[in-house]
Design an enzyme around this catalytic site. Structure first.
Site, PDB file in Angstrom:
ATOM      1  N   HIS A 112       0.831  -1.204   0.000  1.00 47.20           N
ATOM      2  CA  HIS A 112       0.000   0.000   0.000  1.00 47.20           C
ATOM      3  C   HIS A 112       0.863   1.250   0.000  1.00 47.20           C
ATOM      4  O   HIS A 112       1.979   1.257   0.522  1.00 47.20           O
ATOM      5  CB  HIS A 112      -0.916   0.022   1.215  1.00 47.20           C
ATOM      6  CG  HIS A 112      -2.072  -0.929   1.121  1.00 47.20           C
ATOM      7  ND1 HIS A 112      -3.097  -0.754   0.209  1.00 47.20           N
ATOM      8  CD2 HIS A 112      -2.376  -2.058   1.818  1.00 47.20           C
ATOM      9  CE1 HIS A 112      -3.977  -1.742   0.362  1.00 47.20           C
ATOM     10  NE2 HIS A 112      -3.566  -2.543   1.318  1.00 47.20           N
ATOM     11  N   CYS A 124       0.201   1.837  -5.564  1.00 53.34           N
ATOM     12  CA  CYS A 124      -0.828   2.636  -6.230  1.00 53.34           C
ATOM     13  C   CYS A 124      -0.307   4.017  -6.632  1.00 53.34           C
ATOM     14  O   CYS A 124       0.588   4.574  -6.012  1.00 53.34           O
ATOM     15  CB  CYS A 124      -2.030   2.813  -5.309  1.00 53.34           C
ATOM     16  SG  CYS A 124      -2.890   1.268  -4.957  1.00 53.34           S
TER      17      CYS A 124
END
Length: 380
Positions: free
Chosen positions: A156, A224
């Site tokens: 993440h 991301c």
């Protein structure tokens, strides 16, 4: 002079004025309650963001510490003592581990650019469960550390410890260090690419020649892009590095993770340093102790002072307050103002801890809007 219907005109004026005043008071009371509701919602939103961006990271850190404690990996150096710089090894690197089951600890990652004590676990698998609670995940279809090909991992960029939050700050030549049970693998950052999630070639054995036979040892970090974005994010930030050398854990620590003091002693710069909150554990106990503290203070204040604010209102010493939810709670706390403020603060902290422990995880796991926003996975 009497009015047309016999009532004095000044009496009718007084009643009209009083009625208008009551109407205004009722209107202000409704506005006040609406204001309290809006402020409460704003506070809940702020707390949810804090839970998402910070507390999920605390939970992830706790889980990673517990995972490291379950494996029989030796520490490179005892806490506070000196060590030595491990000799850099060239030639064919050993491959470790050769295989792993889903959720197994594969390696630890050290990136000095992200901080002196920065480290994260790498477990097998890239499911939501692994990335949410265990730091970083190894793509099962990619190679293992030291193996010719591509050791690809995912993590993440926001929340859950945000292990790859600062990949955009990596500079060419920065060390990306992998530690397995027995070996160090020192990679050097080379380049990056922003691409779409369907671009699976970036984690292939040779990410620069998909389908070709690999001849080098790569590492790939995927996360991301942009950092703060709805789930699923529209892009991926891909970072690459190449293996420079390997070393034995039994020989010491890589020079990239070592400093030498004035006396010539070598120190390991990246020793584990858990945050204060990571030592707290579950918030169940925190909520319970706060409620016990509230009960003790409440009963003591009740015996000593009872309800002075309610008594003052009843005796006409203070005007009757406007409608207010929080005011209603405050007036039912015993004792003088400092004691009531203390009691209110304990309630607020206990309620916040309960939200972090039970309410927000439930919302993120069960309400579609929050599921998509948080990518939360409940792991017991």
């Amino acid at each position: 002079m009497a009015g047309r219907h016999g009532a004095p005109s000044h009496a009718r004026g007084t009643r009209n004025t009083q009625g208008a005043r009551n109407g205004r008071n009722a209107g202000f009371a409704v506005l006040g309650i609406i204001g309290e509701i809006l402020m409460t919602l704003a506070a809940l939103c702020a707390l949810y963001i804090a839970w998402q961006m910070w507390w999920t990271g605390v939970i992830s850190e706790q889980t990673q510490i517990q995972t490291r404690e379950t494996v029989a990996w030796s520490d490179p150096v005892a806490a506070g003592s000196s060590t030595k710089v491990a000799q850099a090894q060239q030639g064919d690197a050993p491959v470790q581990p050769e295989s792993a089951a889903d959720g197994d600890l594969v390696a630890q990652l050290y990136i000095p650019r992200f901080g002196t004590n920065w480290q994260r676990n790498i477990v097998e698998g890239i499911s939501g469960e692994q990335l949410a609670k265990h730091g970083l995940g190894h793509y099962p279809t990619s190679q293992m550390p030291g193996q010719v090909g591509n050791f690809a991992i995912a993590g993440h960029r926001g929340g859950y410890g945000e292990p790859l939050a600062y990949v955009d700050q990596l500079q060419e030549g920065d060390p990306i260090i992998i530690r397995t049970q027995d070996y160090w693998y020192v990679y050097r950052y080379t380049t990056y690419k922003i691409t779409v999630p369907t671009d699976v070639a970036v984690v292939s054995a040779d990410p620069f020649n998909a389908g070709g036979t690999p001849t080098k040892r790569y590492i790939t970090l995927t996360t991301c892009e942009p950092r703060y974005s709805p789930t699923p994010a529209s892009k991926r930030w891909i970072s690459w590095g190449e293996l420079e050398y390997w070393a034995k854990v039994s020989d010491g620590v890589p020079k990239e993770l070592a400093t030498t003091d004035s006396s010539g002693q070598v120190k390991f710069t990246a020793q584990e340093s858990p945050s204060v909150f990571a030592k707290v554990g579950s918030l169940d106990g925190v909520v319970a102790w706060l409620l016990v503290a509230y009960a003790v203070v409440y009963l003591a204040a009740l015996v000593a002072w009872r309800y002075p604010l309610l008594r003052a209102i009843r005796d006409g010493e203070r005007r009757r307050p406007d409608a207010s939810f929080y005011g209603w709670i405050d007036r039912r706390q015993p004792g003088p103002m400092p004691v009531r403020l203390l009691l209110m603060m304990i309630l607020i902290v206990a309620a916040s801890a309960a939200l972090f422990q039970w309410v927000f995880p439930w919302m993120a796991a069960n309400i579609p809007m929050f599921q998509q926003m948080s990518a939360y996975v409940s792991v017991e």
